[in-house]
Design a protein around this motif. Structure first.
Motif, PDB file in Angstrom:
ATOM      1  N   GLU A 204       3.206  -5.681  -5.124  1.00 37.60           N
ATOM      2  CA  GLU A 204       1.928  -6.617  -4.258  1.00 37.60           C
ATOM      3  C   GLU A 204       1.213  -7.110  -5.144  1.00 37.60           C
ATOM      4  O   GLU A 204       1.065  -7.455  -6.058  1.00 37.60           O
ATOM      5  CB  GLU A 204       0.979  -4.901  -4.333  1.00 37.60           C
ATOM      6  CG  GLU A 204       1.574  -3.592  -3.180  1.00 37.60           C
ATOM      7  CD  GLU A 204       0.157  -2.644  -3.766  1.00 37.60           C
ATOM      8  OE1 GLU A 204      -0.700  -3.518  -3.772  1.00 37.60           O
ATOM      9  OE2 GLU A 204       0.645  -2.095  -2.941  1.00 37.60           O
TER      10      GLU A 204
ATOM     11  N   TRP B 114       8.757  -1.865  -1.305  1.00 34.41           N
ATOM     12  CA  TRP B 114       7.776  -0.989  -1.651  1.00 34.41           C
ATOM     13  C   TRP B 114       6.610  -0.345  -2.002  1.00 34.41           C
ATOM     14  O   TRP B 114       6.660   0.388  -2.358  1.00 34.41           O
ATOM     15  CB  TRP B 114       9.371   0.888  -1.753  1.00 34.41           C
ATOM     16  CG  TRP B 114      10.111   0.044  -0.606  1.00 34.41           C
ATOM     17  CD1 TRP B 114      11.236  -0.238  -0.628  1.00 34.41           C
ATOM     18  CD2 TRP B 114      10.320   0.483   0.603  1.00 34.41           C
ATOM     19  NE1 TRP B 114      11.846  -0.031   0.553  1.00 34.41           N
ATOM     20  CE2 TRP B 114      11.343   0.251   1.790  1.00 34.41           C
ATOM     21  CE3 TRP B 114       9.414   1.607   1.397  1.00 34.41           C
ATOM     22  CZ2 TRP B 114      11.492   1.090   2.941  1.00 34.41           C
ATOM     23  CZ3 TRP B 114       9.720   1.715   2.421  1.00 34.41           C
ATOM     24  CH2 TRP B 114      10.672   1.813   3.565  1.00 34.41           C
ATOM     25  N   GLY B 115       5.719  -1.197  -2.179  1.00 33.36           N
ATOM     26  CA  GLY B 115       4.533  -1.356  -2.700  1.00 33.36           C
ATOM     27  C   GLY B 115       4.539  -1.414  -3.886  1.00 33.36           C
ATOM     28  O   GLY B 115       4.107  -2.171  -5.187  1.00 33.36           O
TER      29      GLY B 115
ATOM     30  N   TYR C  51      -6.304  -1.540   1.911  1.00 32.73           N
ATOM     31  CA  TYR C  51      -5.242  -1.437   3.205  1.00 32.73           C
ATOM     32  C   TYR C  51      -5.292  -1.226   4.829  1.00 32.73           C
ATOM     33  O   TYR C  51      -4.645  -1.886   5.374  1.00 32.73           O
ATOM     34  CB  TYR C  51      -4.192  -0.669   2.858  1.00 32.73           C
ATOM     35  CG  TYR C  51      -3.499  -0.808   0.779  1.00 32.73           C
ATOM     36  CD1 TYR C  51      -3.363  -1.327   0.556  1.00 32.73           C
ATOM     37  CD2 TYR C  51      -3.790   0.841   0.370  1.00 32.73           C
ATOM     38  CE1 TYR C  51      -1.998  -2.037  -0.337  1.00 32.73           C
ATOM     39  CE2 TYR C  51      -2.771   0.588  -0.874  1.00 32.73           C
ATOM     40  CZ  TYR C  51      -2.521  -0.357  -1.426  1.00 32.73           C
ATOM     41  OH  TYR C  51      -2.177  -0.772  -3.120  1.00 32.73           O
TER      42      TYR C  51
ATOM     43  N   LEU D 123      -0.545  -7.287   2.187  1.00 32.30           N
ATOM     44  CA  LEU D 123       1.003  -5.503   1.857  1.00 32.30           C
ATOM     45  C   LEU D 123       1.860  -6.679   2.838  1.00 32.30           C
ATOM     46  O   LEU D 123       2.912  -6.282   3.293  1.00 32.30           O
ATOM     47  CB  LEU D 123       0.904  -5.107   2.957  1.00 32.30           C
ATOM     48  CG  LEU D 123       0.151  -3.407   2.070  1.00 32.30           C
ATOM     49  CD1 LEU D 123      -0.352  -2.571   3.113  1.00 32.30           C
ATOM     50  CD2 LEU D 123       0.576  -3.098   1.248  1.00 32.30           C
TER      51      LEU D 123
ATOM     52  N   THR E 187       6.723  -6.266   0.292  1.00 30.69           N
ATOM     53  CA  THR E 187       6.229  -5.526  -1.510  1.00 30.69           C
ATOM     54  C   THR E 187       6.724  -5.385  -1.921  1.00 30.69           C
ATOM     55  O   THR E 187       6.401  -4.341  -3.161  1.00 30.69           O
ATOM     56  CB  THR E 187       4.849  -4.981  -0.975  1.00 30.69           C
ATOM     57  OG1 THR E 187       5.394  -3.891  -0.754  1.00 30.69           O
ATOM     58  CG2 THR E 187       3.993  -5.238   0.063  1.00 30.69           C
TER      59      THR E 187
ATOM     60  N   HIS F  34      -4.419  -6.103  -2.127  1.00 28.96           N
ATOM     61  CA  HIS F  34      -4.409  -5.271  -1.131  1.00 28.96           C
ATOM     62  C   HIS F  34      -3.583  -5.435   0.080  1.00 28.96           C
ATOM     63  O   HIS F  34      -3.743  -5.751   1.801  1.00 28.96           O
ATOM     64  CB  HIS F  34      -5.473  -4.282  -0.036  1.00 28.96           C
ATOM     65  CG  HIS F  34      -5.979  -3.679  -0.828  1.00 28.96           C
ATOM     66  ND1 HIS F  34      -7.216  -4.071  -1.754  1.00 28.96           N
ATOM     67  CD2 HIS F  34      -5.776  -2.475  -1.648  1.00 28.96           C
ATOM     68  CE1 HIS F  34      -7.903  -2.843  -2.715  1.00 28.96           C
ATOM     69  NE2 HIS F  34      -6.671  -1.961  -2.377  1.00 28.96           N
TER      70      HIS F  34
ATOM     71  N   SER G 155      -5.412  -4.844  -7.265  1.00 25.64           N
ATOM     72  CA  SER G 155      -4.726  -4.716  -5.909  1.00 25.64           C
ATOM     73  C   SER G 155      -5.411  -6.357  -4.886  1.00 25.64           C
ATOM     74  O   SER G 155      -6.683  -5.617  -5.287  1.00 25.64           O
ATOM     75  CB  SER G 155      -3.922  -3.705  -5.204  1.00 25.64           C
ATOM     76  OG  SER G 155      -3.588  -4.047  -3.976  1.00 25.64           O
TER      77      SER G 155
ATOM     78  N   PHE H 216       5.446   5.825   0.132  1.00 25.38           N
ATOM     79  CA  PHE H 216       5.028   4.793   0.744  1.00 25.38           C
ATOM     80  C   PHE H 216       4.371   4.729   2.699  1.00 25.38           C
ATOM     81  O   PHE H 216       2.992   4.449   2.506  1.00 25.38           O
ATOM     82  CB  PHE H 216       6.238   3.574   1.224  1.00 25.38           C
ATOM     83  CG  PHE H 216       5.469   2.314   1.199  1.00 25.38           C
ATOM     84  CD1 PHE H 216       5.049   1.566   0.574  1.00 25.38           C
ATOM     85  CD2 PHE H 216       5.635   1.436   2.724  1.00 25.38           C
ATOM     86  CE1 PHE H 216       4.331   0.225   0.855  1.00 25.38           C
ATOM     87  CE2 PHE H 216       5.260   0.321   3.261  1.00 25.38           C
ATOM     88  CZ  PHE H 216       5.289  -0.094   1.833  1.00 25.38           C
TER      89      PHE H 216
END
Length: 314
Positions: free
Chosen positions: A204, A200-201, A255, A216, A198, A214, A212, A168
């Motif tokens: 999302e 840790w992604g 991002y 965040l 998120t 994007h 995505s 990440f």
């Protein structure tokens, strides 16, 4: 100045030794920290025994300046004996000093033995060579320090990052640093918030086709937003009670765009001015976001602060 570990049993606790002890603790080598910890334990025990002696009546017919001198010497030997056997104080101090110096406590405990072995190897090597080689002897660096006597990787500044944290950070750090330059908020604070929003992604906000968004930072698309949006279910807290709702969130092309919009939101919205001002402190930053109404989760500040100080502290 290096302190000989054998001086722990020599017994001197005068001002010179206290100064040497202070200098030893400031050296970032396992041997120095181990020696300082044991000497401190010996000094502490000697002070305890001295206080006990001072509290004892001194009106014995055998009491004299000479007897007090020998009693003091005896107390010093007793202190050294206790410290040598280990009361636990030196171990606790070694752990604290190791943490402060970014070392492994196990490496500090083993430091004395490892350095002693390295010194013995140096002596054997120097007697068998002429000094014409440019290659430093075993246990020595090119500058002559004995720190290389420790096994490789035995001293680690920080424990390794978990894989999901490392991935990440590596993916988003450059964008966080760019946003940090424009807001003054440390990059890891923003990474921590992105990690919280998120998972840790792993959670999302995604577009209907699975790509995505994007987004965040969980920024919603209010009436003034002219960009792309995505509708997703989210949890909002109303009077502390969680409720599921469908909300419209902003969607970005990258991002980098997400970080730029986040930075702009915090800089240009008056309600977040105190958050910017508290940007140097993780707890103040997290609490400022919650007070400003960034999220309705009553535990938002605590969760964010825990991520910044824990997972992103290295």
């Amino acid at each position: 100045m290096n302190i000989d570990p054998t001086r722990i049993s020599a017994g001197s606790t005068d001002t010179a030794d206290l100064s040497a002890l202070r200098r030893s603790a400031q050296q970032n080598s396992p041997e120095a920290l181990k020696t300082a910890a044991h000497q401190f334990e010996a000094l502490f025990m000697n002070m305890v025994l001295k206080s006990m002696r001072d509290a004892t009546p001194q009106d014995s017919p055998f009491d004299s300046q000479q007897s007090r001198m020998y009693t003091s010497m005896l107390d010093q030997k007793i202190s050294d004996k206790f410290a040598g056997n280990g009361l636990g104080l030196a171990d606790a101090l070694m752990r604290q000093l190791a943490n402060n110096a970014g070392m492994s406590p196990d490496a500090v405990k083993a430091g004395g033995a490892a350095n002693a072995a390295g010194n013995a190897a140096d002596a054997a090597t120097s007697s068998a060579t002429t000094g014409l080689s440019d290659t430093p002897p075993p246990g020595k660096t090119a500058s002559g320090n004995a720190s290389a006597a420790l096994p490789p990787n035995s001293v680690k500044p920080y424990p390794p990052r978990p894989a999901h944290v490392a991935q990440f950070q590596d993916k988003l750090m450059s964008h966080a640093e760019e946003a940090s330059r424009s807001t003054g908020i440390p990059a890891k604070f923003m990474l921590g918030q992105a990690a919280l929003e998120t998972g840790w992604g792993k959670r999302e906000i995604r577009n209907p086709d699975g790509s995505s968004s994007h987004n965040l930072f969980g920024i919603k698309a209010g009436p003034g937003w002219k960009g792309k949006t995505v509708q997703v279910a989210t949890t909002e807290y109303v009077h502390g009670v969680p409720q599921k709702r469908m909300e419209s969130f902003r969607a970005y092309d990258s991002y980098a765009d997400s970080f730029r919009d986040y930075a702009s939101t915090l800089k240009n919205n008056p309600r977040y001015q105190n958050v910017i001002a508290a940007g140097g402190d993780a707890t103040g930053f997290a609490q400022g976001l919650q007070r400003a109404g960034y999220a309705t989760d009553p535990q938002y500040a605590a969760k964010l602060s825990r991520i910044i100080k824990g997972s992103l502290s290295a």
